[in-house]
Design a protein around this motif. Structure first.
Motif: not given
Length: 217
Positions: A3-5, A70-75
């Protein structure tokens, strides 16, 4: 299942000023995305289902940017760039280090001599130090301070993995007019600017149809 995660997690510990480390880490992502294309399709479905991702997608006259993850926590962000007819950009740097992988088409890529971003800048002093043709299957990583420019063939498609923002602005230089100016990230855009680049649902679906016809997904 990939997955992207799971692909994002190793990137969280990468030093995004270290282009060697970024390049090594992102090549693993490109291998998964360009191989089975499952993640590309998953990202497009996510845009349909998530209004936040849809709002991050951007449409310009000669370029479209689809935010697949998009992962707002890491950018960290994963995008598809789709280049339209006549695409060319002015020499510029970015607010973040990024890696790119060409899925379809090609573009002429110029990387310019280093400049001091903290001084008055004159476009006349820019000189291309590296000129190459980025073609299908090629990957590269560019540091956020590097000045570059692209001239793309119509219908070129690339995957872009970008890291956290290292600055709140980036430089644009115009050799034709001799002007140089700073542009800022979305957080400092006016509502009018944000509206002009907003992607409609209809345009998004048209892009998905094109990607399907081109056998990108």
């Amino acid at each position: 299942m990939i997955t992207f995660e799971t692909l994002r997690d190793p990137l969280r510990s990468v030093d995004w000023n270290d282009v060697e480390a970024v390049d090594s880490a992102t090549r693993k992502i490109f291998a998964h995305m360009a191989g089975g294309r499952y993640l590309l399709r998953r990202g497009l479905v996510a845009i349909r289902q998530d209004p936040r991702l849809m709002a991050l997608c951007e449409h310009y006259d000669i370029l479209d940017k689809l935010v697949l993850f998009d992962d707002p926590e890491s950018g960290i962000r994963v995008r598809l760039h789709i280049f339209g007819p006549g695409y060319h950009d002015r020499p510029h740097n970015h607010r973040w280090t990024y890696s790119s992988h060409i899925l379809r088409g090609e573009y002429r890529h110029r990387i310019y001599s280093p400049v001091d971003l903290h001084t008055d800048l004159d476009p006349a002093t820019l000189h291309a130090m590296h000129v190459r043709q980025e073609q299908v299957g090629v990957s590269y990583t560019l540091h956020h301070s590097a000045i570059h420019a692209v001239v793309a063939e119509p219908g070129t498609v690339s995957i872009v993995v970008r890291g956290p923002a290292m600055a709140d602005r980036f430089l644009v230089m115009d050799n034709a007019t001799g002007q140089a100016w700073w542009q800022y990230g979305a957080a400092r855009e006016t509502p009018e600017v944000a509206y002009r680049k907003r992607m409609t649902r209809q345009h998004f679906e048209g892009l998905v149809s094109s990607l399907t016809d081109w056998n990108v997904i």
